[in-house]
Design an enzyme around this catalytic site. Structure first.
Site, short mmCIF file in Angstrom:
data_model
loop_
_atom_site.label_atom_id
_atom_site.label_comp_id
_atom_site.label_asym_id
_atom_site.label_seq_id
_atom_site.Cartn_x
_atom_site.Cartn_y
_atom_site.Cartn_z
N HIS A 62 13.07 40.58 85.69
CA HIS A 62 12.63 41.75 84.41
C HIS A 62 11.62 42.16 84.67
CE1 HIS A 62 9.56 38.37 86.43
NE2 HIS A 62 8.50 38.13 85.48
N ASP A 66 5.21 43.45 88.52
CA ASP A 66 4.18 42.43 89.70
C ASP A 66 6.22 42.62 90.08
OD1 ASP A 66 4.21 40.61 88.07
OD2 ASP A 66 4.27 39.01 89.30
N HIS A 67 7.35 42.86 89.80
CA HIS A 67 8.64 42.75 90.21
C HIS A 67 9.08 44.16 89.69
CE1 HIS A 67 8.78 38.28 90.22
NE2 HIS A 67 7.37 38.51 89.36
N HIS A 139 10.98 32.57 80.61
CA HIS A 139 9.84 33.11 80.70
C HIS A 139 9.61 34.25 79.02
CE1 HIS A 139 6.87 34.75 83.41
NE2 HIS A 139 6.98 35.84 84.07
N ASP A 210 10.89 34.80 87.31
CA ASP A 210 9.92 33.94 87.23
C ASP A 210 10.44 33.36 85.75
OD1 ASP A 210 8.56 35.57 88.37
OD2 ASP A 210 6.89 35.75 86.79
N HIS A 268 6.53 32.91 94.53
CA HIS A 268 6.07 33.69 93.86
C HIS A 268 4.55 32.68 93.55
CE1 HIS A 268 5.34 34.78 89.64
NE2 HIS A 268 6.01 35.63 89.97
#
EC number: 3.1.26.11
Length: 314
Positions: A62, A66-67, A139, A210, A268
């Site tokens: 996604h 942070d990804h 999410h 997530d 995570h």
């Protein structure tokens, strides 16, 4: 198939954990596949035993920073290092536009081809060795989990037995390896199953982040050898997990249990569970293990070799 965790923190890095990224090393084809690419992932690659020159595919779950914030830097560095091999990138809508904007405003030019694939639920990649499917997770933004499936392989071919039977080497060996029946000029008939060891069942890996607990995560994890599942919060913070659509340790364990998986890695983690905090990561492990005993806490640079399956262990 070797899994290397390059980042296991959620949101922001900590002193001991970088943000999300997991590498899958496929030594038989000298390739590395990356799942998510948080800021600093290229530094983590440099600190690991992995070679960025072998990077061939990147799967993004996604569009949260942070990804993905490490993606452009990694791609640019691969170009500066002289990479000439194509890199395929898979992810949700908006990923290609994001990369195009980064390239345009930073005046970055790649010396190698990059292909961005906007994923839809279902199969996103397949060849003679592997397939990858994705499914939507639950999410705050569109997010996808991935399932990597290794194709089944015939068992070890007994060359000595074939020679002793007077079967000439060449194409007939290939047919026997594939389990086919062959007939020699003298009329003798042989069956491939009599010359091959136990069939190797393809290994399965699920990557779910997530997300909060959802049926799609269970289906992706069905009969998986390894489930990598986010565990942002402890069970005590379940209300916060529901608000932010993240998983607790117990939710991750429930996914693995419901799916009949073989092993679960939690990852995570919220930075609130830093060393010396009131609630530590060991507590998350205890919560998950009470539901799914084959659970481990992931940490940066943890390597895990996914064991092979046979018909007797499948």
């Amino acid at each position: 198939m070797q899994i290397t965790f390059l980042g296991t923190s959620s949101g922001v890095p900590t002193r001991s954990r970088n943000v999300s990224s997991v590498a899958l090393r496929l030594p038989q084809r000298a390739e590395i596949w990356l799942f998510d690419c948080g800021e600093g992932t290229q530094h983590q690659l440099l600190r690991s035993e992995l070679k960025s020159s072998q990077l061939r595919r990147i799967f993004i779950t996604h569009m949260h920073g942070d990804h993905i914030f490490g993606l452009m830097g990694l791609l640019a560095s691969c170009g500066l290092a002289g990479n000439t091999e194509r890199i395929d990138i898979y992810g949700p809508a908006g990923l290609e536009e994001y990369l195009q904007a980064c390239r345009r405003y930073s005046q970055t030019h790649f010396s190698y081809p990059i292909q961005v694939h906007t994923v839809q639920p279902g199969e996103v990649f397949s060849d003679q060795d592997y397939s990858v499917v994705c499914a939507p997770l639950k999410h705050r933004v569109p997010a996808f989990g991935y399932r990597i499936q290794e194709c089944d392989r015939p068992g070890r071919f007994d060359t000595d037995k074939a020679i002793s039977m007077g079967i000439p080497a060449g194409p007939l060996y290939g047919r026997l390896k594939r389990g086919e029946r062959i007939t020699l000029p003298d009329g003798r008939t042989f069956f491939g199953q009599d010359f091959c060891g136990p069939k190797e069942i393809g290994r399965k890996i699920a990557y779910c982040t997530d997300t909060i607990y959802c049926p799609e995560a269970v289906e992706l994890s069905r009969d998986a050898d390894v489930v990598i599942h986010e565990s942002t919060f402890s069970h005590q913070e379940a209300e916060l997990a529901y608000q932010r659509l993240h998983s607790t340790s117990t939710m991750a364990a429930q996914v693995a249990q419901a799916a009949g998986a073989k092993k679960l890695f939690l990852t995570h983690f919220s930075p609130r569970y830093a060393p010396n905090s009131a609630t530590g990561l060991q507590e998350l492990l205890t919560e998950a293990s009470a539901i799914f005993p084959h659970t481990e806490l992931a940490y940066d640079f943890l390597n895990y070799q996914v064991p092979r399956r046979t018909l007797t262990t499948a």
